[in-house]
Structures are given as C-alpha cells and as structure tokens.
Write a protein that holds these residues in place. Sequence first.
Motif, PDB file in Angstrom:
ATOM      1  N   VAL A 106       2.729  -2.186  -2.095  1.00 44.85           N
ATOM      2  CA  VAL A 106       2.102  -2.217  -0.768  1.00 44.85           C
ATOM      3  C   VAL A 106       2.803  -3.228   0.128  1.00 44.85           C
ATOM      4  N   ARG A 107       3.190  -4.360  -0.431  1.00 43.01           N
ATOM      5  CA  ARG A 107       3.885  -5.375   0.367  1.00 43.01           C
ATOM      6  C   ARG A 107       5.207  -4.833   0.893  1.00 43.01           C
ATOM      7  N   SER A 108       5.932  -4.102   0.046  1.00 45.15           N
ATOM      8  CA  SER A 108       7.235  -3.572   0.430  1.00 45.15           C
ATOM      9  C   SER A 108       7.125  -2.311   1.277  1.00 45.15           C
ATOM     10  N   HIS A 109       6.090  -1.507   1.006  1.00 44.82           N
ATOM     11  CA  HIS A 109       5.957  -0.197   1.676  1.00 44.82           C
ATOM     12  C   HIS A 109       4.487   0.029   2.056  1.00 44.82           C
ATOM     13  N   PRO A 110       3.986  -0.676   3.071  1.00 43.52           N
ATOM     14  CA  PRO A 110       2.570  -0.568   3.453  1.00 43.52           C
ATOM     15  C   PRO A 110       2.129   0.856   3.776  1.00 43.52           C
ATOM     16  N   LEU A 111       3.043   1.660   4.310  1.00 45.62           N
ATOM     17  CA  LEU A 111       2.678   3.029   4.697  1.00 45.62           C
ATOM     18  C   LEU A 111       2.306   3.908   3.508  1.00 45.62           C
ATOM     19  N   VAL A 112       2.579   3.419   2.302  1.00 47.28           N
ATOM     20  CA  VAL A 112       2.176   4.183   1.122  1.00 47.28           C
ATOM     21  C   VAL A 112       0.671   4.389   1.098  1.00 47.28           C
ATOM     22  N   LEU A 113      -0.081   3.476   1.742  1.00 48.75           N
ATOM     23  CA  LEU A 113      -1.536   3.572   1.768  1.00 48.75           C
ATOM     24  C   LEU A 113      -2.031   4.780   2.560  1.00 48.75           C
ATOM     25  N   LEU A 114      -1.163   5.364   3.359  1.00 49.15           N
ATOM     26  CA  LEU A 114      -1.542   6.537   4.149  1.00 49.15           C
ATOM     27  C   LEU A 114      -0.982   7.831   3.562  1.00 49.15           C
ATOM     28  N   ALA A 115      -0.314   7.719   2.406  1.00 50.48           N
ATOM     29  CA  ALA A 115       0.282   8.902   1.787  1.00 50.48           C
ATOM     30  C   ALA A 115      -0.790   9.769   1.138  1.00 50.48           C
ATOM     31  N   HIS A 116      -0.475  11.034   0.982  1.00 46.65           N
ATOM     32  CA  HIS A 116      -1.361  11.935   0.254  1.00 46.65           C
ATOM     33  C   HIS A 116      -0.938  11.879  -1.215  1.00 46.65           C
ATOM     34  N   PRO A 117      -1.755  11.304  -2.080  1.00 43.08           N
ATOM     35  CA  PRO A 117      -1.341  11.088  -3.465  1.00 43.08           C
ATOM     36  C   PRO A 117      -0.845  12.341  -4.177  1.00 43.08           C
ATOM     37  N   GLU A 118      -1.595  13.431  -4.078  1.00 43.89           N
ATOM     38  CA  GLU A 118      -1.250  14.629  -4.832  1.00 43.89           C
ATOM     39  C   GLU A 118      -0.067  15.384  -4.226  1.00 43.89           C
ATOM     40  N   LYS A 119       0.045  15.379  -2.901  1.00 40.33           N
ATOM     41  CA  LYS A 119       1.098  16.143  -2.244  1.00 40.33           C
ATOM     42  C   LYS A 119       2.399  15.361  -2.089  1.00 40.33           C
ATOM     43  N   THR A 120       2.294  14.045  -1.914  1.00 43.58           N
ATOM     44  CA  THR A 120       3.475  13.241  -1.604  1.00 43.58           C
ATOM     45  C   THR A 120       3.951  12.390  -2.771  1.00 43.58           C
ATOM     46  N   LEU A 121       3.042  11.681  -3.419  1.00 46.55           N
ATOM     47  CA  LEU A 121       3.436  10.731  -4.461  1.00 46.55           C
ATOM     48  C   LEU A 121       3.610  11.388  -5.827  1.00 46.55           C
ATOM     49  N   LEU A 122       2.682  12.247  -6.204  1.00 48.46           N
ATOM     50  CA  LEU A 122       2.729  12.846  -7.537  1.00 48.46           C
ATOM     51  C   LEU A 122       4.008  13.638  -7.795  1.00 48.46           C
ATOM     52  N   PRO A 123       4.490  14.470  -6.860  1.00 49.56           N
ATOM     53  CA  PRO A 123       5.735  15.213  -7.124  1.00 49.56           C
ATOM     54  C   PRO A 123       6.928  14.292  -7.407  1.00 49.56           C
ATOM     55  N   LYS A 124       6.968  13.145  -6.761  1.00 41.79           N
ATOM     56  CA  LYS A 124       8.069  12.201  -6.997  1.00 41.79           C
ATOM     57  C   LYS A 124       7.951  11.579  -8.378  1.00 41.79           C
ATOM     58  N   ILE A 125       6.736  11.246  -8.762  1.00 42.86           N
ATOM     59  CA  ILE A 125       6.512  10.701 -10.099  1.00 42.86           C
ATOM     60  C   ILE A 125       6.864  11.742 -11.154  1.00 42.86           C
ATOM     61  N   GLU A 126       6.496  12.984 -10.917  1.00 43.83           N
ATOM     62  CA  GLU A 126       6.792  14.052 -11.875  1.00 43.83           C
ATOM     63  C   GLU A 126       8.293  14.285 -12.002  1.00 43.83           C
ATOM     64  N   LEU A 127       9.022  14.172 -10.893  1.00 49.01           N
ATOM     65  CA  LEU A 127      10.477  14.311 -10.938  1.00 49.01           C
ATOM     66  C   LEU A 127      11.080  13.217 -11.817  1.00 49.01           C
ATOM     67  N   ILE A 128      10.613  11.993 -11.624  1.00 48.31           N
ATOM     68  CA  ILE A 128      11.132  10.864 -12.401  1.00 48.31           C
ATOM     69  C   ILE A 128      10.795  11.043 -13.877  1.00 48.31           C
ATOM     70  N   ARG A 129       9.601  11.504 -14.169  1.00 50.34           N
ATOM     71  CA  ARG A 129       9.226  11.752 -15.565  1.00 50.34           C
ATOM     72  C   ARG A 129      10.097  12.832 -16.194  1.00 50.34           C
ATOM     73  N   SER A 130      10.479  13.823 -15.391  1.00 52.47           N
ATOM     74  CA  SER A 130      11.292  14.923 -15.924  1.00 52.47           C
ATOM     75  C   SER A 130      12.678  14.451 -16.348  1.00 52.47           C
ATOM     76  N   ILE A 131      13.118  13.323 -15.802  1.00 52.99           N
ATOM     77  CA  ILE A 131      14.422  12.773 -16.178  1.00 52.99           C
ATOM     78  C   ILE A 131      14.361  12.184 -17.583  1.00 52.99           C
ATOM     79  N   GLY A 132      13.141  11.827 -18.013  1.00 54.60           N
ATOM     80  CA  GLY A 132      12.972  11.223 -19.333  1.00 54.60           C
ATOM     81  C   GLY A 132      12.563   9.777 -19.293  1.00 54.60           C
TER      82      GLY A 132
END
Length: 393
Positions: A106-132
């Motif tokens: 939050v300190r580095s990226h305050p706008l994350v608080l306005l993100a849509h968790p399922e539409k914006t954040l989760l796909p990025k996390i899933e991509l990173i997980r797919s790398i292993g």
Amino acid sequence: MFGFLCSRQLLVLKHRRTHLGFLQQTGAFIVKSFTSVGSLVESNEKPEEEKHSFVVSYLINSCGLSAKSAILASRSVVFQNPEKPDSVLNFLKENGFSNAQITQIVRSHPLVLLAHPEKTLLPKIELIRSIGVSSSDLTTIIASNTLLFKTNLKKRLIPSYDFLKTVLVDEKVLTTFKRSPRAFLSDVTNTMAPNIALLRQLGAPLSTISIFVSNYPSTASINHARFVEAAHQVTEMGFDPLKTVFVLAIQALLKMSKPKLESRLELYKRWGWSRDMALAAFKRHPNCMVVSEENITKTMDFLVNKSGWPSTDVAANPQVIILSLEKRIIPRWSVVQILLAKGLVKNNLALGTFLLPSERVFLEKFVSRFRDDVPQLLKVYQGKMSASCSISV
C-alpha cells in the motif's frame, strides 16, 4: 474551530470503531492512537477536506502506514468509504500476504486499494503461480515489486512471459523471474525481442542466449541502440558469438563507459599487465573489468604483494579478480599455504587450481584429503585458527 475539531475527532472515532472489528477478525494491524492524526489537522482545514482526512486515518489504522506515509499516499488515492479498500485487504490476507507485506504494498502502490481483487489482482497472481513460484516466494516478490500489480496483464505481463518461454526452458523462466521480476515488466516488443534477434543474427546459439537472459535479464532489456553498439564492439574485439563469453562481454561493456574501460586497462598496467595482456584477460573473463578499482587493488595487493603470486598468473586466471577476498581468496590461500609448507602439494600449484573450484571440490581436494596430516586444516579454513599456528604444529 473547537467545534470543528470535535466533529473531526468524532468522524475519526466512528471510523475507528467501524474497522476495529474487521482488524481483529483478520489479525491485522494494531490500531494506533488518533491523537497524532488529530494533531495533523491544521487550523485552516475546511469541512470539505474531511474526505482526505478519512483516507489518511484509514491508511494508518487499516493498512499500518505511518502518519507521514499515509499523508503522502493519500495524495494519490481517494475513497469515501472503506468498502472497496476493505475488499482488497481481505483479498491480500486470503492470498497469504502478511501485515508487513500489505503495508509495503500500500505504501508503494496506494491505488491498489481501489483495484478489483478478482478481476485485476487475481489474474496476475495466477500468472505468477503458473510459472512455478511458491506461495511464500510469491508474496515476497510482489511486496518488493509492486509494479507487478500496476502493470497491465494483457499488454505487458503475458507478452513478456510468452516471449521468455521462447528463449528459456521452463525452470529457467522460474529462475529468471525470481532473480529479476522486472524482466516481466519490460516492453519486450521494443527492447528484449530486437536484442535477442540481433544475437541470433550474429550466430549466438539458443543455449547461450538462454544463459544471457536468465542471468542478465535487465541487460537483455536495455535500449536497443546501446545494445547494438556493444554487440558490434564485442564483435570487433574478436569474440566468438558461438561461445558464452560473447554475451558476457556484451553485458560487461553495457555496464561500463569507454573511459571506465580505459581506466581499468590503465590500472592493470600499473600491476604489470601490458594492454594486450589486459585485453586477453577481458576476453577470458569480461567481468574482471567491471569490478571496482578499490576491489581490484585490494585483490591484486594480496595476491601479488602479500602472497607472492606473479601478476602474470592473475592475468592468466582473471576470474579470481571477481572473487571475494575475505570469504574465498584469503581462507583458501591460508589452507594452501599450510599444505605448501608441509610439502603436501606441489610448489608449482596454479592459482586457479584452488581458487576457482566449487566449495565442495575444494574441501574434498584440499581439506578432507589431508585431515590425518593436518587435523587443524578445517579450523584454519573456517577462520578459527591462523595458518601460522597450524604450520608450527
């Protein structure tokens, strides 16, 4: 003014009560006193600024920011109620992020608080997980590289990942991501892709390109014009594109300006190397020119002046220049010094023979092998006994 301050404090207290239950349920941050927040209200603050004050108090009490950091962060994020930021905090907690990591994000990226968790954040996390990437590594990497949450998934992250898979085997993709997550943030179309295309045109095999990208991803993504210049310079110096040292030379030159390279050549000249000898050393191990002048001087002083190795021996093994003096060179020389004194190894032992092998090989060849002859050898190597003491025993 007194009436307004009371109204302000009531607003903050109301927010505090609303979030106290949420924080207790999620095990989140310890609620801080609002006294300091109240002191931040200046005498000329107007009622319409209460929205800003609400954001500041939320950042302090729900996200763990300091008052100073909260004020800075509030300049880039605005919300009137905690619904959306609460959903983001819940999402981060559910995905394994610690309180400290959430604060960092939050300190580095305050706008994350306005993100849509399922539409914006989760796909990025899933991509990173797919790398292993493991769950623990994932949260650590994102907290330290919040650009991963900022960067567009379809326009940047996925294209970067897809391109890297064309030049790296699967395990190398994971290694590269863990070493330099920013490699996935680069504009591969305009940076890495043309740089890799040039290497292919020059004849570099895929195995060499893979080593280059996985070990120096930021260099592989450097401005194409600079990359072209360095590649042509390396070619003119006679490096063979079929060998790994070709790309190592490119990355070394990209770390140095021409004056810096000349200053390194001049420094080695003061240690008895001719220009041709220094250039030959560069061709053997390009990073010997990247090391700081201070470290070069310290290493050469120890090897040549204190240990008595000919300067030409160092030129023949320029890899030793990049080794740690305290952690590798001195401990290994202390062991070899004892073995030489006791006649357990040949006097014509080459410098690279004991400095360049892996830790396991060195221990087997120069320590364990002579355990019966010199029981104290391991203690000398570990710095628990001086070489002079062991020689006298």
